[in-house]
Enzyme design. Structure first.
Site, PDB file in Angstrom:
ATOM      1  N   CYS A 120       0.835  -1.211   0.000  1.00  0.00           N
ATOM      2  CA  CYS A 120       0.000   0.000   0.000  1.00  0.00           C
ATOM      3  C   CYS A 120       0.868   1.259   0.000  1.00  0.00           C
ATOM      4  O   CYS A 120       1.473   1.576  -1.004  1.00  0.00           O
ATOM      5  CB  CYS A 120      -1.009  -0.015   1.151  1.00  0.00           C
ATOM      6  SG  CYS A 120      -2.362   1.130   0.852  1.00  0.00           S
TER       7      CYS A 120
ATOM      8  N   HIS B 155      -3.705  -5.056   0.225  1.00  0.00           N
ATOM      9  CA  HIS B 155      -3.275  -5.462   1.566  1.00  0.00           C
ATOM     10  C   HIS B 155      -3.329  -6.985   1.704  1.00  0.00           C
ATOM     11  O   HIS B 155      -4.272  -7.526   2.293  1.00  0.00           O
ATOM     12  CB  HIS B 155      -4.163  -4.801   2.633  1.00  0.00           C
ATOM     13  CG  HIS B 155      -3.836  -3.367   2.882  1.00  0.00           C
ATOM     14  ND1 HIS B 155      -2.803  -2.967   3.702  1.00  0.00           N
ATOM     15  CD2 HIS B 155      -4.392  -2.235   2.390  1.00  0.00           C
ATOM     16  CE1 HIS B 155      -2.745  -1.649   3.727  1.00  0.00           C
ATOM     17  NE2 HIS B 155      -3.696  -1.172   2.942  1.00  0.00           N
TER      18      HIS B 155
ATOM     19  N   GLU C 187      -1.789  -8.821   3.711  1.00  0.00           N
ATOM     20  CA  GLU C 187      -1.713  -9.242   5.128  1.00  0.00           C
ATOM     21  C   GLU C 187      -3.094  -9.405   5.749  1.00  0.00           C
ATOM     22  O   GLU C 187      -3.233 -10.055   6.781  1.00  0.00           O
ATOM     23  CB  GLU C 187      -0.864  -8.251   5.938  1.00  0.00           C
ATOM     24  CG  GLU C 187      -1.540  -6.949   6.359  1.00  0.00           C
ATOM     25  CD  GLU C 187      -1.672  -5.925   5.249  1.00  0.00           C
ATOM     26  OE1 GLU C 187      -1.292  -6.218   4.091  1.00  0.00           O
ATOM     27  OE2 GLU C 187      -2.163  -4.813   5.543  1.00  0.00           O
TER      28      GLU C 187
END
Ligand code: MN
Length: 232
Positions: free
Chosen positions: A101, A204, A206
């Site tokens: 990001c 993202h 994660e």
């Protein structure tokens, strides 16, 4: 992992999903406190096996030679200075880098690229890159460039990703190639053409890999950690 400041800049912080993703992939995550001490930055770069550049606030537009538009979000000049210096040093050492990001934007600016300060106002036909659903769910697809490291990691041509950004890469930084694009043409991933492992994504991962439908995103962290191990 570089770190953010909280709103009053009293605390260093990182969202827990970043270290969790690194640990899940088999490495030891370490938080690097922001500093303006160039000797310390050089020691960080020498010490780590790889650098994860996490998400966060917008970069100061002066970093890429633009006046600030009113749509630009909150900035943190001290964090910009720290991460740009650290990123350039790790690039110089040829150690693995994974940007997420803000991290893709930071990497791009570190290599003299530029950003859209605000997609909705500068690219009004773009799709909803600030998705309304929770960030752990995917909202748009990206097409991965044939022959890219990204395509090899994901073993796919198209991947579903989440989208929590109002900025994106405009002019691509020196040495970088675009490796994923959204259906509206917005750049969603880049990698360095000649670096051993320098990969960055606008989404993202994660927040996605824990869910069965998007567990493929664990592969990105696994590839990063594998590269960190082989670079030792
Ligand atoms: Mn997006």
């Amino acid at each position: 992992m570089s770190t953010s400041f909280n709103d009053d800049e009293s605390f260093l912080m990182i969202k827990r999903h970043y270290p969790a993703s690194i640990a899940h992939a088999g490495a030891a995550p370490i938080m690097l406190p922001a500093t303006d001490n160039s000797d310390l930055i050089a020691r960080y770069a020498a010490m780590i096996d790889g650098l994860l550049l996490p998400g966060g606030d917008d970069l100061e537009p002066t970093r890429y030679g633009e006046a600030q538009r009113w749509q630009c979000g909150n900035v943190c000049p001290d964090r910009d200075a720290f991460e740009l210096a650290l990123c350039r040093e790790v690039l110089r050492l040829g150690k693995p880098i994974l940007g997420i990001c803000r991290g893709i934007q930071l990497l791009n600016v570190a290599l003299s690229g530029t950003l859209y300060q605000d997609l909705p106002s500068q690219q009004p036909d773009s799709l909803a890159h600030q998705q309304k659903q929770k960030p752990c769910y995917a909202s748009h697809s990206v097409r991965l460039a044939k022959g890219s490291r990204m395509a090899a990691i994901y073993a796919a041509e198209n991947v579903l990703v989440n989208s929590h950004h109002h900025q994106a890469i405009k002019d691509v930084g020196e040495g970088l190639r675009v490796t994923a694009t959204a259906p509206d043409g917005v750049i969603e991933a880049v990698e360095h053409a000649s670096h051993p492992f320098c990969v960055a994504v606008q989404w993202h991962p994660e927040l996605l890999w824990e869910h069965a439908a998007t567990k493929v995103h664990a592969k990105l962290f696994e590839a990063f950690v594998e590269s960190c191990k082989s670079a030792k």
